[in-house]
Write a protein that holds these residues in place. Structure first.
Motif, PDB file in Angstrom:
ATOM      1  N   ASP A 104      34.133  30.139  32.671  1.00  0.00           N
ATOM      2  CA  ASP A 104      33.426  31.070  32.331  1.00  0.00           C
ATOM      3  C   ASP A 104      32.810  32.440  33.406  1.00  0.00           C
ATOM      4  O   ASP A 104      32.722  33.443  33.113  1.00  0.00           O
ATOM      5  N   VAL A 105      31.976  31.689  34.791  1.00  0.00           N
ATOM      6  CA  VAL A 105      32.158  32.612  35.691  1.00  0.00           C
ATOM      7  C   VAL A 105      33.047  33.380  36.356  1.00  0.00           C
ATOM      8  O   VAL A 105      32.455  34.235  36.838  1.00  0.00           O
ATOM      9  N   LEU A 106      34.440  32.809  36.844  1.00  0.00           N
ATOM     10  CA  LEU A 106      35.231  33.744  37.153  1.00  0.00           C
ATOM     11  C   LEU A 106      36.145  33.963  36.535  1.00  0.00           C
ATOM     12  O   LEU A 106      36.723  35.659  36.168  1.00  0.00           O
ATOM     13  N   ARG A 107      36.225  34.142  34.898  1.00  0.00           N
ATOM     14  CA  ARG A 107      36.762  35.184  33.278  1.00  0.00           C
ATOM     15  C   ARG A 107      36.418  36.362  33.816  1.00  0.00           C
ATOM     16  O   ARG A 107      37.462  37.461  34.248  1.00  0.00           O
ATOM     17  N   PRO A 108      35.583  36.991  33.606  1.00  0.00           N
ATOM     18  CA  PRO A 108      35.266  38.856  34.403  1.00  0.00           C
ATOM     19  C   PRO A 108      35.835  39.037  35.746  1.00  0.00           C
ATOM     20  O   PRO A 108      35.862  40.240  35.681  1.00  0.00           O
ATOM     21  N   GLY A 110      38.327  38.647  36.355  1.00  0.00           N
ATOM     22  CA  GLY A 110      40.319  38.791  36.282  1.00  0.00           C
ATOM     23  C   GLY A 110      41.036  39.956  36.477  1.00  0.00           C
ATOM     24  O   GLY A 110      41.494  40.204  37.022  1.00  0.00           O
ATOM     25  N   ARG A 111      40.128  40.999  35.426  1.00  0.00           N
ATOM     26  CA  ARG A 111      39.931  42.308  35.760  1.00  0.00           C
ATOM     27  C   ARG A 111      40.523  42.827  37.444  1.00  0.00           C
ATOM     28  O   ARG A 111      41.112  43.571  38.114  1.00  0.00           O
ATOM     29  N   VAL A 112      39.349  42.287  37.887  1.00  0.00           N
ATOM     30  CA  VAL A 112      39.379  42.694  39.309  1.00  0.00           C
ATOM     31  C   VAL A 112      40.371  41.771  40.427  1.00  0.00           C
ATOM     32  O   VAL A 112      41.005  42.663  41.398  1.00  0.00           O
ATOM     33  N   MET A 113      41.199  40.485  40.041  1.00  0.00           N
ATOM     34  CA  MET A 113      42.024  40.072  41.098  1.00  0.00           C
ATOM     35  C   MET A 113      43.376  40.908  40.401  1.00  0.00           C
ATOM     36  O   MET A 113      44.537  41.065  40.808  1.00  0.00           O
ATOM     37  N   LEU A 114      43.308  41.366  38.605  1.00  0.00           N
ATOM     38  CA  LEU A 114      44.840  42.098  38.689  1.00  0.00           C
ATOM     39  C   LEU A 114      44.718  43.250  39.858  1.00  0.00           C
ATOM     40  O   LEU A 114      45.912  43.523  39.592  1.00  0.00           O
ATOM     41  N   LYS A 115      43.719  43.532  39.528  1.00  0.00           N
ATOM     42  CA  LYS A 115      43.858  45.011  40.587  1.00  0.00           C
ATOM     43  C   LYS A 115      43.488  45.056  41.146  1.00  0.00           C
ATOM     44  O   LYS A 115      45.000  45.737  42.045  1.00  0.00           O
ATOM     45  N   LEU A 116      43.346  43.881  42.473  1.00  0.00           N
ATOM     46  CA  LEU A 116      43.902  43.285  43.425  1.00  0.00           C
ATOM     47  C   LEU A 116      45.428  43.199  43.555  1.00  0.00           C
ATOM     48  O   LEU A 116      45.782  43.751  44.963  1.00  0.00           O
ATOM     49  N   ILE A 117      46.058  42.819  42.712  1.00  0.00           N
ATOM     50  CA  ILE A 117      47.557  41.642  42.960  1.00  0.00           C
ATOM     51  C   ILE A 117      48.864  43.301  42.900  1.00  0.00           C
ATOM     52  O   ILE A 117      49.378  43.140  43.190  1.00  0.00           O
ATOM     53  N   THR A 118      47.958  45.079  41.794  1.00  0.00           N
ATOM     54  CA  THR A 118      48.920  45.082  41.263  1.00  0.00           C
ATOM     55  C   THR A 118      48.911  46.403  42.293  1.00  0.00           C
ATOM     56  O   THR A 118      49.752  47.105  42.676  1.00  0.00           O
ATOM     57  N   THR A 119      47.281  46.858  42.670  1.00  0.00           N
ATOM     58  CA  THR A 119      47.419  47.868  43.853  1.00  0.00           C
ATOM     59  C   THR A 119      46.823  47.678  45.581  1.00  0.00           C
ATOM     60  O   THR A 119      47.204  48.595  45.919  1.00  0.00           O
ATOM     61  N   GLY A 120      46.408  46.397  44.868  1.00  0.00           N
ATOM     62  CA  GLY A 120      46.327  46.361  46.470  1.00  0.00           C
ATOM     63  C   GLY A 120      45.009  46.556  46.727  1.00  0.00           C
ATOM     64  O   GLY A 120      43.482  46.119  48.144  1.00  0.00           O
ATOM     65  N   ASN A 121      43.593  46.739  45.908  1.00  0.00           N
ATOM     66  CA  ASN A 121      42.485  47.484  45.515  1.00  0.00           C
ATOM     67  C   ASN A 121      41.939  46.614  44.734  1.00  0.00           C
ATOM     68  O   ASN A 121      42.338  46.085  43.999  1.00  0.00           O
ATOM     69  N   GLN A 122      40.837  46.562  45.079  1.00  0.00           N
ATOM     70  CA  GLN A 122      39.398  45.407  44.490  1.00  0.00           C
ATOM     71  C   GLN A 122      39.212  45.889  43.204  1.00  0.00           C
ATOM     72  O   GLN A 122      38.767  45.131  41.832  1.00  0.00           O
ATOM     73  N   LEU A 123      38.501  47.081  43.579  1.00  0.00           N
ATOM     74  CA  LEU A 123      37.946  47.946  43.040  1.00  0.00           C
ATOM     75  C   LEU A 123      38.194  49.176  42.793  1.00  0.00           C
ATOM     76  O   LEU A 123      38.683  49.591  43.018  1.00  0.00           O
ATOM     77  N   GLU A 190      46.409  29.557  38.477  1.00  0.00           N
ATOM     78  CA  GLU A 190      47.005  29.361  37.680  1.00  0.00           C
ATOM     79  C   GLU A 190      46.030  27.471  36.778  1.00  0.00           C
ATOM     80  O   GLU A 190      45.914  27.467  35.565  1.00  0.00           O
ATOM     81  N   THR A 191      45.049  27.417  37.317  1.00  0.00           N
ATOM     82  CA  THR A 191      44.064  25.973  36.405  1.00  0.00           C
ATOM     83  C   THR A 191      42.999  26.915  35.313  1.00  0.00           C
ATOM     84  O   THR A 191      43.121  26.353  34.324  1.00  0.00           O
ATOM     85  N   MET A 192      42.632  28.303  36.259  1.00  0.00           N
ATOM     86  CA  MET A 192      41.474  28.755  35.507  1.00  0.00           C
ATOM     87  C   MET A 192      42.062  29.362  34.518  1.00  0.00           C
ATOM     88  O   MET A 192      41.189  29.954  33.728  1.00  0.00           O
ATOM     89  N   ASP A 193      43.766  30.175  34.492  1.00  0.00           N
ATOM     90  CA  ASP A 193      42.909  31.166  33.524  1.00  0.00           C
ATOM     91  C   ASP A 193      44.930  31.539  34.063  1.00  0.00           C
ATOM     92  O   ASP A 193      45.982  32.059  34.369  1.00  0.00           O
ATOM     93  N   GLU A 194      45.896  30.522  32.924  1.00  0.00           N
ATOM     94  CA  GLU A 194      47.023  30.557  33.225  1.00  0.00           C
ATOM     95  C   GLU A 194      48.201  31.886  32.683  1.00  0.00           C
ATOM     96  O   GLU A 194      48.857  32.099  32.776  1.00  0.00           O
ATOM     97  N   ASN A 195      47.758  32.583  31.842  1.00  0.00           N
ATOM     98  CA  ASN A 195      48.220  33.273  30.960  1.00  0.00           C
ATOM     99  C   ASN A 195      47.929  35.221  32.246  1.00  0.00           C
ATOM    100  O   ASN A 195      49.044  35.348  32.430  1.00  0.00           O
ATOM    101  N   LEU A 196      46.608  34.973  32.837  1.00  0.00           N
ATOM    102  CA  LEU A 196      46.477  35.939  34.489  1.00  0.00           C
ATOM    103  C   LEU A 196      47.081  35.572  34.900  1.00  0.00           C
ATOM    104  O   LEU A 196      48.036  36.496  36.129  1.00  0.00           O
ATOM    105  N   PHE A 197      47.822  34.106  34.891  1.00  0.00           N
ATOM    106  CA  PHE A 197      48.529  33.724  36.656  1.00  0.00           C
ATOM    107  C   PHE A 197      50.254  34.343  36.116  1.00  0.00           C
ATOM    108  O   PHE A 197      51.156  34.803  36.995  1.00  0.00           O
ATOM    109  N   ASP A 198      50.505  34.132  34.901  1.00  0.00           N
ATOM    110  CA  ASP A 198      51.922  34.313  34.623  1.00  0.00           C
ATOM    111  C   ASP A 198      51.695  35.916  35.077  1.00  0.00           C
ATOM    112  O   ASP A 198      52.988  36.523  35.436  1.00  0.00           O
TER     113      ASP A 198
END
Length: 220
Positions: A104-108, A110-123, A190-198
């Motif tokens: 619940d705490v880390l879900r919001p 997830g978009r930050v992490m996806l942004k970091l992975i795809t662009t190298g930027n946190q925000l 992967e433990t927290m959000d399997e879909n985001l991990f994939d």
């Protein structure tokens, strides 16, 4: 609950962070989070020191996530305890066990992490929205509306984009992925959000292929 407590106690940092407790309350008196949330560093130390397994588990449902990790408690404790350090251990254990409180705490973020992975930027400016980061408080409203305009007005060319804060090289991205793999970050995800991990795994594979192609082109 006993298994999780044993895992907390077995952490190599545990004995360094917990040395006893005078119950003086200095840690709580100087704790910023204690002023605004139902959180007390002293309570965390007391629960662990007395090995109150059930209440430790209860604290992991909500209270440990109120800590700001400023470590003021560690600097003030006469016993040289580090309640913030103990909270860090408890958070890591809760993540490894896939506790709902951690999800619940880390879900919001997830978009930050996806942004970091795809662009190298946190925000990036388009992400600064009150609904995405409610814990940032009411002041976020001040930047929400005009941030795109302000960003485009910045004279430095590389900062004018609203998609990323700056360009990150392919090599840097691949190195970051490797560090995350080696340190267990991706396993925790992967433990927290399997879909985001994939989704992130697909991006990582694609970036690595692009980097290998670039290396081959340099050899040619």
């Amino acid at each position: 609950m006993k298994e999780m407590f044993d895992e907390i106690r077995a952490d190599f940092r545990y004995d360094h962070e917990l040395n006893g407790c005078l119950n003086c309350g200095i840690c709580t008196a100087t704790c910023p989070s204690a002023q605004f949330y139902d959180y007390s560093p002293r309570e965390i130390v007391q629960l662990l020191w007395t090995e109150n397994v059930e209440q430790i588990y209860d604290a992991m449902q909500e209270k440990i996530w109120a800590c700001a990790q400023c470590m003021t408690c560690a600097a003030r404790c006469p016993f040289k305890n580090s309640p913030g350090g103990l909270v860090m251990i408890m958070r890591e254990v809760s993540i490894r066990h896939g506790m709902q409180s951690a999800k619940d705490v880390l879900r919001p973020f997830g978009r930050v992490m996806l942004k970091l992975i795809t662009t190298g930027n946190q925000l990036s400016p388009d992400m600064i929205q009150p609904d995405h980061f409610p814990d940032w408080g009411p002041n976020i409203q001040k930047v929400e509306g005009d941030l795109r305009v302000l960003r485009k007005a910045i004279p430095v060319r590389t900062l004018q984009t609203v998609e990323t804060a700056w360009e990150v090289s392919l090599k840097t991205s691949v190195e970051m992925y490797t560090i995350w793999e080696m340190t267990g970050v991706l396993k925790s995800l992967e433990t927290m959000d399997e879909n985001l991990f994939d989704v992130i795994e697909d991006f990582i594979d694609e970036k690595r292929e692009d980097y290998e192609d670039w290396l081959e082109s340099q050899e040619d």
